[in-house]
Design an enzyme around this catalytic site. Structure first.
Site, PDB file in Angstrom:
ATOM      1  N   HIS A  34       8.651  10.161 -17.851  1.00 21.61           N
ATOM      2  CA  HIS A  34       8.551  10.309 -19.119  1.00 21.61           C
ATOM      3  C   HIS A  34       6.825   9.942 -19.695  1.00 21.61           C
ATOM      4  O   HIS A  34       6.087   8.103 -18.691  1.00 21.61           O
ATOM      5  CB  HIS A  34       9.103   9.276 -20.319  1.00 21.61           C
ATOM      6  CG  HIS A  34       8.888   9.834 -21.685  1.00 21.61           C
ATOM      7  ND1 HIS A  34       9.564  11.390 -21.772  1.00 21.61           N
ATOM      8  CD2 HIS A  34       8.525   9.149 -22.380  1.00 21.61           C
ATOM      9  CE1 HIS A  34       8.863  11.416 -23.187  1.00 21.61           C
ATOM     10  NE2 HIS A  34       8.481  10.212 -23.437  1.00 21.61           N
ATOM     11  N   ASP A  36       4.082   9.495 -21.630  1.00 21.89           N
ATOM     12  CA  ASP A  36       3.277   9.442 -23.449  1.00 21.89           C
ATOM     13  C   ASP A  36       1.573   9.483 -23.382  1.00 21.89           C
ATOM     14  O   ASP A  36       1.008   8.166 -22.781  1.00 21.89           O
ATOM     15  CB  ASP A  36       3.716   7.883 -23.997  1.00 21.89           C
ATOM     16  CG  ASP A  36       5.176   8.099 -23.872  1.00 21.89           C
ATOM     17  OD1 ASP A  36       5.800   9.070 -24.617  1.00 21.89           O
ATOM     18  OD2 ASP A  36       6.482   6.610 -23.855  1.00 21.89           O
ATOM     19  N   MET A  38      -1.361   9.299 -26.155  1.00 23.70           N
ATOM     20  CA  MET A  38      -1.183   8.995 -27.549  1.00 23.70           C
ATOM     21  C   MET A  38      -2.553   8.686 -27.716  1.00 23.70           C
ATOM     22  O   MET A  38      -3.924   8.282 -27.186  1.00 23.70           O
ATOM     23  CB  MET A  38      -1.143   7.713 -27.814  1.00 23.70           C
ATOM     24  CG  MET A  38       0.357   7.767 -27.325  1.00 23.70           C
ATOM     25  SD  MET A  38       1.132   5.999 -27.927  1.00 23.70           S
ATOM     26  CE  MET A  38       3.023   5.686 -27.254  1.00 23.70           C
ATOM     27  N   HIS A  67       4.936  13.506 -22.593  1.00 26.30           N
ATOM     28  CA  HIS A  67       5.279  13.451 -24.322  1.00 26.30           C
ATOM     29  C   HIS A  67       3.590  13.632 -25.345  1.00 26.30           C
ATOM     30  O   HIS A  67       3.460  12.501 -25.177  1.00 26.30           O
ATOM     31  CB  HIS A  67       6.013  12.509 -24.811  1.00 26.30           C
ATOM     32  CG  HIS A  67       6.585  12.386 -26.133  1.00 26.30           C
ATOM     33  ND1 HIS A  67       7.152  11.279 -25.977  1.00 26.30           N
ATOM     34  CD2 HIS A  67       5.862  12.674 -26.974  1.00 26.30           C
ATOM     35  CE1 HIS A  67       7.000  10.859 -27.695  1.00 26.30           C
ATOM     36  NE2 HIS A  67       6.029  12.397 -27.866  1.00 26.30           N
ATOM     37  N   MET A  69       1.359  13.067 -28.131  1.00 26.72           N
ATOM     38  CA  MET A  69       1.662  12.701 -29.172  1.00 26.72           C
ATOM     39  C   MET A  69      -0.220  12.251 -29.903  1.00 26.72           C
ATOM     40  O   MET A  69      -0.303  11.543 -30.046  1.00 26.72           O
ATOM     41  CB  MET A  69       1.710  10.935 -29.545  1.00 26.72           C
ATOM     42  CG  MET A  69       3.265  10.649 -29.209  1.00 26.72           C
ATOM     43  SD  MET A  69       4.258   9.344 -28.185  1.00 26.72           S
ATOM     44  CE  MET A  69       3.842   9.428 -27.287  1.00 26.72           C
ATOM     45  N   MET A 138      13.071  11.706 -31.851  1.00 24.72           N
ATOM     46  CA  MET A 138      12.722  10.430 -31.660  1.00 24.72           C
ATOM     47  C   MET A 138      13.302  10.127 -32.263  1.00 24.72           C
ATOM     48  O   MET A 138      13.982   9.618 -34.002  1.00 24.72           O
ATOM     49  CB  MET A 138      10.883  10.583 -32.214  1.00 24.72           C
ATOM     50  CG  MET A 138       9.884  10.935 -31.550  1.00 24.72           C
ATOM     51  SD  MET A 138       9.567  10.626 -29.892  1.00 24.72           S
ATOM     52  CE  MET A 138       9.594   8.289 -30.046  1.00 24.72           C
TER      53      MET A 138
HETATM   54  C1  DX5 Z   1       6.819   6.251 -27.856  1.00 21.14           C
HETATM   55  C2  DX5 Z   1       7.535   6.342 -26.755  1.00 21.14           C
HETATM   56  C3  DX5 Z   1       8.855   6.040 -25.882  1.00 21.14           C
HETATM   57  C4  DX5 Z   1       8.391   5.049 -25.257  1.00 21.14           C
HETATM   58  C5  DX5 Z   1       9.542   4.591 -25.676  1.00 21.14           C
HETATM   59  O1  DX5 Z   1       5.615   6.109 -29.141  1.00 21.14           O
HETATM   60  O2  DX5 Z   1       7.421   7.916 -26.738  1.00 21.14           O
HETATM   61  O3  DX5 Z   1       8.153   7.206 -24.614  1.00 21.14           O
HETATM   62  O4  DX5 Z   1       7.965   4.436 -24.160  1.00 21.14           O
HETATM   63  O5  DX5 Z   1       9.962   3.186 -25.485  1.00 21.14           O
HETATM   64  P1  DX5 Z   1      11.068   2.045 -25.455  1.00 21.14           P
HETATM   65  O6  DX5 Z   1      12.241   2.799 -24.742  1.00 21.14           O
HETATM   66  O7  DX5 Z   1      11.161   1.233 -24.949  1.00 21.14           O
HETATM   67  O8  DX5 Z   1      11.475   2.085 -26.888  1.00 21.14           O
HETATM   68 ZN    ZN Z   2       7.370   9.285 -25.168  1.00 22.49          ZN
END
Ligand code: DX5
Ligand code: ZN
Length: 224
Positions: A34, A36, A38, A67, A69, A138
């Site tokens: 996964h 992320d 941002m 993912h 964001m 989420m």
């Molecule tokens: C948060 C991310 C998640 C994050 C989850 O904005 O999208 O993917 O890495 O982290 P944990 O599992 O630590 O809550």
């Molecule tokens: Zn994520």
């Protein structure tokens, strides 16, 4: 594919030892990475961009679940395909023309996911559920790893599962944020298919064993 799909979140990896952590995930029972992204605008944090995704892809032996964001994610679909994304998810809240964006992701040869923030109702997906491969719920406000799981996600998951079966969709349900062994057991009972886990995996003493224990939950939970 044996469910649940386990997707360790690279956000919690040690970036100074990224290759080591990618190889740990390769050697584990995890199914996906996964990843992320941002932008500091859609969420109040900045993670990393294309060079890092490409570096992960270079060593990853499992699919990249990316993912986004970010605002206007449609601008970067081709770039993420080229960087190595296999599944590309966009936020419902960031897309004015969600159907067009989903079509563009699929035309680029990736699986398409839609992510809902904790406050966004599942029902808003009713007219697009047949067009998407995955919905990610989420379970924390996006932007940071290691936050507390928001409890109303269990009932959202049940509602989503019901919508998916009523429509006859093959869409998978992913949960992102606050995933640990306790929350996972309940989530799998509500129909979750994919568990993203960042902090729980990477801050554990033995991440490979933690991943294996999440992976083994299906047998326990589905037989209950
Ligand atoms: C948060 C991310 C998640 C994050 C989850 O904005 O999208 O993917 O890495 O982290 P944990 O599992 O630590 O809550
Ligand atoms: Zn994520």
């Amino acid at each position: 594919m044996q469910y649940p799909i386990i997707a360790p979140s690279i956000l919690s990896a040690d970036f100074a030892n990224l290759q080591r952590d990618v190889e740990m995930v390769n050697a584990s029972k995890a199914d996906w990475f996964h990843v992320d992204i941002m932008d500091g605008v859609f969420v109040p944090n900045i993670s990393f961009g294309f060079p890092v995704v490409k570096a992960i892809k270079k060593h990853a032996k499992k699919p990249l679940d990316v993912h986004l964001m970010i605002i206007q994610p449609e601008r970067y679909i081709k770039d993420f395909k080229e960087a190595g994304a296999d599944v590309l998810s966009v936020h419902y809240e960031a897309c004015t023309h969600l159907h067009r964006t989903i079509c563009a992701i699929k035309e680029s040869g990736m699986k398409a996911g839609v992510v809902l923030n904790p406050h966004t109702p599942v029902m808003l997906l009713k007219d697009i559920i047949m067009d998407i491969d995955m919905v990610c719920l989420m379970a924390v406000n996006p932007g940071f790893g290691g936050q507390k799981f928001i409890e109303n996600i269990y009932s959202k998951c049940t509602e989503l599962k019901q919508m998916i079966s009523e429509k006859g969709s093959s869409c998978l349900i992913e949960i992102d944020g606050g995933v640990n062994e306790d929350t996972s057991v309940k989530l799998l009972r509500q129909g979750a298919d994919i568990l993203v886990a960042g902090n729980y995996v990477f801050s554990s003493k033995d991440p490979v064993a933690t991943i294996a224990s999440l992976k083994s939950l299906s047998a326990h939970t589905l037989n209950v």
